[in-house]
Motif scaffolding. Structure first.
Motif, PDB file in Angstrom:
ATOM      1  N   VAL A 406       0.842  -1.190   0.000  1.00 34.65           N
ATOM      2  CA  VAL A 406       0.000   0.000   0.000  1.00 34.65           C
ATOM      3  C   VAL A 406       0.882   1.248   0.000  1.00 34.65           C
ATOM      4  N   LYS A 407       0.295   2.348  -0.450  1.00 34.83           N
ATOM      5  CA  LYS A 407       0.972   3.647  -0.406  1.00 34.83           C
ATOM      6  C   LYS A 407       0.008   4.635   0.232  1.00 34.83           C
ATOM      7  N   TYR A 408       0.452   5.280   1.304  1.00 28.45           N
ATOM      8  CA  TYR A 408      -0.413   6.186   2.049  1.00 28.45           C
ATOM      9  C   TYR A 408      -0.570   7.515   1.320  1.00 28.45           C
ATOM     10  N   LYS A 416      -1.094  10.728  10.718  1.00 28.36           N
ATOM     11  CA  LYS A 416      -0.110   9.973  11.479  1.00 28.36           C
ATOM     12  C   LYS A 416       0.815  10.909  12.239  1.00 28.36           C
ATOM     13  N   LYS A 417       1.266  11.950  11.556  1.00 24.34           N
ATOM     14  CA  LYS A 417       2.157  12.916  12.194  1.00 24.34           C
ATOM     15  C   LYS A 417       1.464  13.630  13.339  1.00 24.34           C
ATOM     16  N   ALA A 418       0.159  13.894  13.176  1.00 27.08           N
ATOM     17  CA  ALA A 418      -0.605  14.586  14.216  1.00 27.08           C
ATOM     18  C   ALA A 418      -1.115  13.652  15.301  1.00 27.08           C
ATOM     19  N   GLY A 419      -0.976  12.351  15.083  1.00 26.55           N
ATOM     20  CA  GLY A 419      -1.447  11.380  16.070  1.00 26.55           C
ATOM     21  C   GLY A 419      -2.949  11.222  16.094  1.00 26.55           C
ATOM     22  N   THR A 420      -3.619  11.408  14.951  1.00 26.74           N
ATOM     23  CA  THR A 420      -5.084  11.367  14.914  1.00 26.74           C
ATOM     24  C   THR A 420      -5.630  10.213  14.069  1.00 26.74           C
ATOM     25  N   LEU A 421      -4.809   9.212  13.762  1.00 25.57           N
ATOM     26  CA  LEU A 421      -5.284   8.094  12.951  1.00 25.57           C
ATOM     27  C   LEU A 421      -6.433   7.347  13.622  1.00 25.57           C
ATOM     28  N   SER A 422      -6.384   7.213  14.938  1.00 24.15           N
ATOM     29  CA  SER A 422      -7.454   6.481  15.630  1.00 24.15           C
ATOM     30  C   SER A 422      -8.785   7.218  15.522  1.00 24.15           C
ATOM     31  N   GLY A 423      -8.729   8.538  15.412  1.00 21.60           N
ATOM     32  CA  GLY A 423      -9.965   9.291  15.248  1.00 21.60           C
ATOM     33  C   GLY A 423     -10.660   8.995  13.934  1.00 21.60           C
ATOM     34  N   TYR A 424      -9.891   8.552  12.969  1.00 18.89           N
ATOM     35  CA  TYR A 424     -10.441   8.134  11.673  1.00 18.89           C
ATOM     36  C   TYR A 424     -10.976   6.706  11.760  1.00 18.89           C
ATOM     37  N   PRO A 440       2.810  -8.105   5.255  1.00 15.20           N
ATOM     38  CA  PRO A 440       3.627  -7.963   4.043  1.00 15.20           C
ATOM     39  C   PRO A 440       3.235  -6.794   3.147  1.00 15.20           C
ATOM     40  N   ILE A 441       1.987  -6.308   3.258  1.00  8.92           N
ATOM     41  CA  ILE A 441       1.576  -5.205   2.383  1.00  8.92           C
ATOM     42  C   ILE A 441       1.617  -3.861   3.097  1.00  8.92           C
ATOM     43  N   THR A 442       2.013  -3.861   4.357  1.00 11.37           N
ATOM     44  CA  THR A 442       2.035  -2.621   5.137  1.00 11.37           C
ATOM     45  C   THR A 442       3.232  -1.754   4.760  1.00 11.37           C
ATOM     46  N   SER A 443       2.961  -0.501   4.465  1.00 10.74           N
ATOM     47  CA  SER A 443       4.023   0.443   4.143  1.00 10.74           C
ATOM     48  C   SER A 443       4.566   1.070   5.422  1.00 10.74           C
ATOM     49  N   HIS A 444       5.832   1.418   5.388  1.00  9.60           N
ATOM     50  CA  HIS A 444       6.440   2.105   6.525  1.00  9.60           C
ATOM     51  C   HIS A 444       6.706   3.573   6.204  1.00  9.60           C
ATOM     52  N   GLU A 445       5.964   4.081   5.201  1.00  6.39           N
ATOM     53  CA  GLU A 445       6.047   5.514   4.904  1.00  6.39           C
ATOM     54  C   GLU A 445       5.654   6.315   6.152  1.00  6.39           C
ATOM     55  N   GLY A 446       6.371   7.360   6.385  1.00  4.43           N
ATOM     56  CA  GLY A 446       6.002   8.241   7.479  1.00  4.43           C
ATOM     57  C   GLY A 446       6.428   7.759   8.848  1.00  4.43           C
ATOM     58  N   THR A 448       8.501   7.322  12.065  1.00  2.28           N
ATOM     59  CA  THR A 448       9.455   8.186  12.746  1.00  2.28           C
ATOM     60  C   THR A 448      10.770   7.446  12.961  1.00  2.28           C
ATOM     61  N   ALA A 449      11.790   8.169  13.298  1.00  2.00           N
ATOM     62  CA  ALA A 449      13.081   7.542  13.605  1.00  2.00           C
ATOM     63  C   ALA A 449      12.935   6.552  14.745  1.00  2.00           C
ATOM     64  N   GLU A 450      12.098   6.880  15.707  1.00  2.58           N
ATOM     65  CA  GLU A 450      11.870   5.968  16.831  1.00  2.58           C
ATOM     66  C   GLU A 450      11.235   4.664  16.362  1.00  2.58           C
ATOM     67  N   GLU A 451      10.239   4.771  15.484  1.00  3.16           N
ATOM     68  CA  GLU A 451       9.562   3.574  14.987  1.00  3.16           C
ATOM     69  C   GLU A 451      10.500   2.716  14.149  1.00  3.16           C
ATOM     70  N   ILE A 452      11.319   3.376  13.325  1.00  3.06           N
ATOM     71  CA  ILE A 452      12.296   2.644  12.519  1.00  3.06           C
ATOM     72  C   ILE A 452      13.276   1.917  13.438  1.00  3.06           C
ATOM     73  N   TYR A 453      13.764   2.623  14.431  1.00  2.00           N
ATOM     74  CA  TYR A 453      14.696   2.013  15.379  1.00  2.00           C
ATOM     75  C   TYR A 453      14.081   0.784  16.038  1.00  2.00           C
ATOM     76  N   PHE A 454      12.832   0.907  16.483  1.00  2.00           N
ATOM     77  CA  PHE A 454      12.227  -0.211  17.184  1.00  2.00           C
ATOM     78  C   PHE A 454      11.989  -1.395  16.245  1.00  2.00           C
ATOM     79  N   ASP A 455      11.529  -1.131  15.037  1.00  2.17           N
ATOM     80  CA  ASP A 455      11.334  -2.220  14.074  1.00  2.17           C
ATOM     81  C   ASP A 455      12.632  -2.963  13.801  1.00  2.17           C
ATOM     82  N   ASN A 456      13.736  -2.240  13.843  1.00  2.00           N
ATOM     83  CA  ASN A 456      15.027  -2.860  13.553  1.00  2.00           C
ATOM     84  C   ASN A 456      15.582  -3.671  14.722  1.00  2.00           C
ATOM     85  N   LEU A 457      14.932  -3.631  15.872  1.00  3.22           N
ATOM     86  CA  LEU A 457      15.441  -4.396  17.011  1.00  3.22           C
ATOM     87  C   LEU A 457      15.381  -5.901  16.750  1.00  3.22           C
ATOM     88  N   LYS A 458      14.384  -6.337  15.967  1.00  6.16           N
ATOM     89  CA  LYS A 458      14.267  -7.777  15.721  1.00  6.16           C
ATOM     90  C   LYS A 458      14.330  -8.149  14.240  1.00  6.16           C
TER      91      LYS A 458
END
Length: 590
Positions: A406-408, A416-424, A440-446, A448-458
């Motif tokens: 997918v492409k967001y 996502k940046k505003a933290g309002t995805l759950s409101g949708y 497998p179809i989930t995009s990692h567009e957008g 954050t550095a923190e999220e990238i770091y955590f995904d890379n832990l495993k």
């Protein structure tokens, strides 16, 4: 690998007589006498009328406050005619579900623990409809969607299916080339690790002896720079044991199947004994702190947050904010491949399973014809994408013609940046989630550095990650001694939890081995041998049902040993074998 393994429904002991004291649904309820829905197109395309239904989710932390008012809910209503009113209990005691069962006031849908004995009892006592029977009348496309292996696992003795699972990783999506993240992970503090491997006489840190040497020397070099130094940090000790010993036994390569293909308790293997002896050595060397044996999850999270642990062996997803806090304070953890002393590649348990939650249709519910169409929609790939990513064309589009990613849209990225995805309503309705399809179809567009770091832990551990589902077979609840085995399992776990800390903190290697032998004897008195005979029969039956010859990956003739990327156990940015994914999701953030 041919042997994909199936998560167990290990049914616990419960007061059945209290919970199911009523007469049950029995024959007092009948399905509506309305025309069947054709099967020439998706069943929800035939929906008529609009209804509001009640859906009970037996998790105190489940919440979907915007349900009925957000964009995802609006789309669900448009497609199915249904508005969902979610209900959840105030605690996890099970009392609310018990009262609804006893009073025969179960709502239109209920979602409960897939491993609960309630799954079996609600079906056997006639409180819920067979999903496949209802679908055959008003949602024939749902029966076509339910994967064969999912059906085989949850099918009752009467041949019917009484619900739909969440987080069930079907063979339809888990292919030979698919790799998912491990459940647990061995993570090492990056700066201290880099200091050690730069020493001219550094040992092979991928071996237990080398990692022990690294812990000792890092403690001597940096121990005074933190308030409390921990060489190896274990997860919380509980009433059933400690998950870190499970993860470490997988790094040490303890097999759950013998060379003849029979199930075996990993505790009987030399690799498991080697792992326990290593933990005892670490404790005697002061590299596992005594306080770790009684630590709470909060204190363990605090140790990680403060960067006081050189090596952690926990499920990182359970300590997300702890690792992120450390990262934001300049302390990074990275994954390390540990083997046993013989250097055998680890076989790490991945996140796949046969289900977390189970959704059922009580006979006391209303609008059966419409509710089954709702389940068909939510279980479909179309419904899965809606709940995970939002409305196609509004928050996402396909990135390619093959629909592999997918492409967001800018709207999604801004929310996502505003933290309002759950409101949708995005990623809120998770009770039928199928991550085997979505991941497998989930995009990692957008991200954050923190999220990238955590995904890379495993992520770099995926080449060593395998499904353990077959090692948790479907148990035979019709066996006359079933409840005895369940009680014995509870007693066995209690003995293990009692003895394990003493094995680790024994004053000598000899004493540790002696206490381990005493532990096995105590567990045998609790019914261990009979339990594993029963369990091994279930394992063999499950393999036969699934057409699997070998369950343990290394027994499979097609098994190949993953190559350690670097001698020190670190990873490059080369592609992961078979998947083509990079070792790290994106270049590690600066």
């Amino acid at each position: 690998m041919k042997g994909k393994k199936i998560t167990a429904v290990v049914l616990g002991l419960m007061l059945f007589a209290v919970l199911f004291a009523g007469c049950g649904g029995g024959g007092r309820y009948e399905l509506p006498d309305t025309p069947d829905t054709p099967g020439d197109k998706d069943s929800w395309l035939y929906h008529e009328g609009e209804y509001t239904i009640d859906w009970f989710v037996d998790l105190s932390y489940f919440s979907y406050p915007g349900s009925g008012r957000d964009e995802v809910s609006a789309k669900i209503k448009e497609m199915t005619g249904i508005t969902i009113n979610f209900i959840s209990p105030v605690d996890d005691s099970g009392d609310m579900l018990q009262m609804m069962i006893a009073g025969e006031t179960l709502p239109d849908l209920i979602t409960i623990d897939a491993g609960s004995e309630n799954v079996v009892k609600l079906a056997e006592e006639g409180y819920v409809w067979p999903i496949d029977t209802v679908a055959s009348h008003w949602a024939p496309t749902l029966n076509e969607r339910i994967e064969d292996d999912v059906r085989a696992y949850y099918e009752m003795d009467d041949g019917h299916l009484y619900g739909l699972p969440s987080l069930a990783y079907s063979e339809k999506y888990v292919t030979e080339d698919t790799r998912f993240d491990t459940n647990g992970g061995l993570l090492i503090r990056k700066d201290w690790y880099e200091w050690y491997i730069a020493q001219p006489d550094a040992k092979d840190i991928t071996k237990p002896s080398g990692l022990l040497d690294a812990m000792s020397r890092v403690q001597a070099q940096f121990g005074n720079s933190v308030n409390l130094f921990t060489g190896l940090l274990l997860d919380q000790f509980t009433s059933t044991g400690n998950v870190s010993t499970i993860y470490l036994s997988q790094y040490f390569g303890a097999p759950y199947e013998d060379a003849d293909g029979n199930y075996q308790d990993v505790m009987e293997t030399p690799q498991y004994a080697e792992m326990l002896a290593w933990l005892n050595t670490l404790y005697r060397e002061g590299l596992i702190r005594q306080s770790n044996l009684t630590a709470t999850t909060d204190s363990i999270g605090g140790t990680i947050s403060r960067g006081e642990a050189f090596v952690t062996t926990v499920a990182p997803q359970n300590y997300y904010y702890s690792y992120i806090n450390a990262y934001n304070d300049g302390v990074e953890y990275v994954p390390l491949v540990l083997t046993n002393e013989a250097g055998e590649a680890p076989i790490l348990q991945d996140l796949t399973g046969n289900g977390f939650l189970f959704t059922m249709m009580p006979k006391t519910g209303q609008h059966v014809e419409s509710v089954i169409k709702l389940l068909d929609y939510l279980y479909s790939e179309e419904g899965q994408r809606l709940c995970m990513f939002g409305v196609e064309g509004d928050t996402w589009n396909w990135a390619d013609e093959e629909h592999t990613m997918v492409k967001y849209t800018d709207k999604y990225l801004q929310m996502k940046k505003a933290g309002t995805l759950s409101g949708y309503g995005i990623n809120c309705l998770t009770v039928l989630m199928n991550l085997a399809y979505l991941d497998p179809i989930t995009s990692h567009e957008g991200d954050t550095a923190e999220e990238i770091y955590f995904d890379n832990l495993k992520r770099p551990l995926r080449p060593y990650s395998y499904s353990y589902k077959i090692s948790w077979p479907k148990l035979d609840v019709s066996d006359p001694d079933y409840m005895t085995h369940v009680r014995n399992k509870t007693r066995m776990d209690a003995r293990w939890a009692e003895y394990l800390p003493n094995i680790i903190r024994a004053e000598s290697a000899e004493k540790s081995a002696e206490v381990f032998a005493e532990t096995i004897t105590a567990m045998n008195r609790a019914g261990r041998e009979a339990y594993y005979e029963f369990y091994a029969d279930a394992y063999a039956a499950q393999k036969e049902r699934m057409g699997i010859v070998w369950g343990w990956p290394k027994n499979d003739p097609d098994y190949t040993v993953p190559t350690l990327r670097n001698p020190d156990g670190t990873f490059s940015n080369d592609p992961i074998p078979a998947t083509g994914d990079p070792w790290y999701l994106l270049p590690m953030p600066e």
